[in-house]
Motif scaffolding. Sequence first.
Motif, PDB file in Angstrom:
ATOM      1  N   PRO A  91       0.823  -1.219   0.000  1.00  0.00           N
ATOM      2  CA  PRO A  91       0.000   0.000   0.000  1.00  0.00           C
ATOM      3  C   PRO A  91       0.855   1.267   0.000  1.00  0.00           C
ATOM      4  CG  PRO A  91      -0.767  -1.521   1.680  1.00  0.00           C
ATOM      5  CD  PRO A  91       0.508  -2.072   1.130  1.00  0.00           C
ATOM      6  N   ILE A  92       1.982   1.216   0.647  1.00  0.00           N
ATOM      7  CA  ILE A  92       2.872   2.377   0.678  1.00  0.00           C
ATOM      8  C   ILE A  92       3.432   2.641  -0.714  1.00  0.00           C
ATOM      9  CG2 ILE A  92       5.035   3.272   1.628  1.00  0.00           C
ATOM     10  CD1 ILE A  92       4.360   1.662   4.189  1.00  0.00           C
ATOM     11  N   ALA A  93       3.823   1.589  -1.415  1.00  0.00           N
ATOM     12  CA  ALA A  93       4.357   1.747  -2.774  1.00  0.00           C
ATOM     13  C   ALA A  93       3.303   2.328  -3.706  1.00  0.00           C
ATOM     14  CB  ALA A  93       4.861   0.402  -3.300  1.00  0.00           C
TER      15      ALA A  93
ATOM     16  N   GLU B 140       1.297  14.587   1.154  1.00  0.00           N
ATOM     17  CA  GLU B 140       1.440  13.187   0.744  1.00  0.00           C
ATOM     18  C   GLU B 140       2.518  12.495   1.568  1.00  0.00           C
ATOM     19  OE1 GLU B 140      -0.654  11.536  -1.197  1.00  0.00           O
ATOM     20  OE2 GLU B 140      -1.762  13.421  -1.350  1.00  0.00           O
ATOM     21  N   LEU B 141       3.603  13.179   1.871  1.00  0.00           N
ATOM     22  CA  LEU B 141       4.650  12.596   2.711  1.00  0.00           C
ATOM     23  C   LEU B 141       4.131  12.329   4.124  1.00  0.00           C
ATOM     24  CD1 LEU B 141       7.868  14.512   1.631  1.00  0.00           C
ATOM     25  CD2 LEU B 141       7.353  12.092   1.331  1.00  0.00           C
ATOM     26  N   GLU B 142       3.290  13.202   4.621  1.00  0.00           N
ATOM     27  CA  GLU B 142       2.697  13.003   5.939  1.00  0.00           C
ATOM     28  C   GLU B 142       1.831  11.742   5.938  1.00  0.00           C
ATOM     29  OE1 GLU B 142      -0.417  15.467   8.574  1.00  0.00           O
ATOM     30  OE2 GLU B 142       1.317  16.635   7.877  1.00  0.00           O
ATOM     31  N   LYS B 143       1.069  11.531   4.865  1.00  0.00           N
ATOM     32  CA  LYS B 143       0.251  10.317   4.748  1.00  0.00           C
ATOM     33  C   LYS B 143       1.145   9.073   4.696  1.00  0.00           C
ATOM     34  CE  LYS B 143      -3.561  12.535   2.240  1.00  0.00           C
ATOM     35  NZ  LYS B 143      -4.238  12.601   0.938  1.00  0.00           N
ATOM     36  N   LEU B 144       2.259   9.188   3.951  1.00  0.00           N
ATOM     37  CA  LEU B 144       3.208   8.067   3.862  1.00  0.00           C
ATOM     38  C   LEU B 144       3.793   7.745   5.232  1.00  0.00           C
ATOM     39  CD1 LEU B 144       5.269   8.657   0.605  1.00  0.00           C
ATOM     40  CD2 LEU B 144       3.855   6.697   1.157  1.00  0.00           C
ATOM     41  N   ASP B 145       4.184   8.772   5.983  1.00  0.00           N
ATOM     42  CA  ASP B 145       4.733   8.568   7.320  1.00  0.00           C
ATOM     43  C   ASP B 145       3.728   7.855   8.218  1.00  0.00           C
ATOM     44  OD1 ASP B 145       7.182   9.668   6.766  1.00  0.00           O
ATOM     45  OD2 ASP B 145       6.718  11.642   7.622  1.00  0.00           O
ATOM     46  N   GLU B 146       2.462   8.244   8.116  1.00  0.00           N
ATOM     47  CA  GLU B 146       1.425   7.629   8.930  1.00  0.00           C
ATOM     48  C   GLU B 146       1.264   6.153   8.575  1.00  0.00           C
ATOM     49  OE1 GLU B 146      -3.347   8.041   9.581  1.00  0.00           O
ATOM     50  OE2 GLU B 146      -2.224   9.898   9.249  1.00  0.00           O
TER      51      GLU B 146
END
Length: 185
Positions: free
Chosen positions: A8-10, A39-45
């Motif tokens: 999902p991260i990819a 978008e980076l914040e969502k990725l970090d989460e």
Amino acid sequence: MKQAHLFPIAVLVLFTAILLCTVSCDTTPRERKEMAANELEKLDEKASQAATKSKEELKEAGRALARQREERKKREARGPVPGKQAQMERELLGDYQNLSDVTAQNLRDAYVHFLQQVRDRKNVWTAEDWDYANAIYKRLNERERALHDDIILRHATKIKALQAEYVALENRADLQDYQRIKKGE
């Protein structure tokens, strides 16, 4: 981190890249920078959630392994059931149960008989049954080491294959025991 958690991260990274490419013509650098930050914040989460899940799975596995070791210690502390070892030797070794009488010429046959009996019983054995089988297997291997220099290559190769099969069957039983214990949580 598991592969399944990374997928999902990819996908999110790919989506972010596509989004940035398609909107870059109609946005200002400041807007693109804010979108990228969001978008980076969502990725970090997502990464944090995946890491938390992996830590929980690792703790659960550790607890299950500890329970499995505890069960093994209890079985060892109880000791063998009177007569059970002799019964298992009769069943698993048959005519070869007196291992001191096994020769280099018939050691292969002893392993074949042993493995056939293990295959036939493996699905109904308890962890305690496997303890007895392991003790017998260890004695059979000691006999193999004592006779090693006198065993013909063809028989030695077959014995090694049977030993590998036994280890695989025993490992499978350990895994099933672990999964049984893990489900008990």
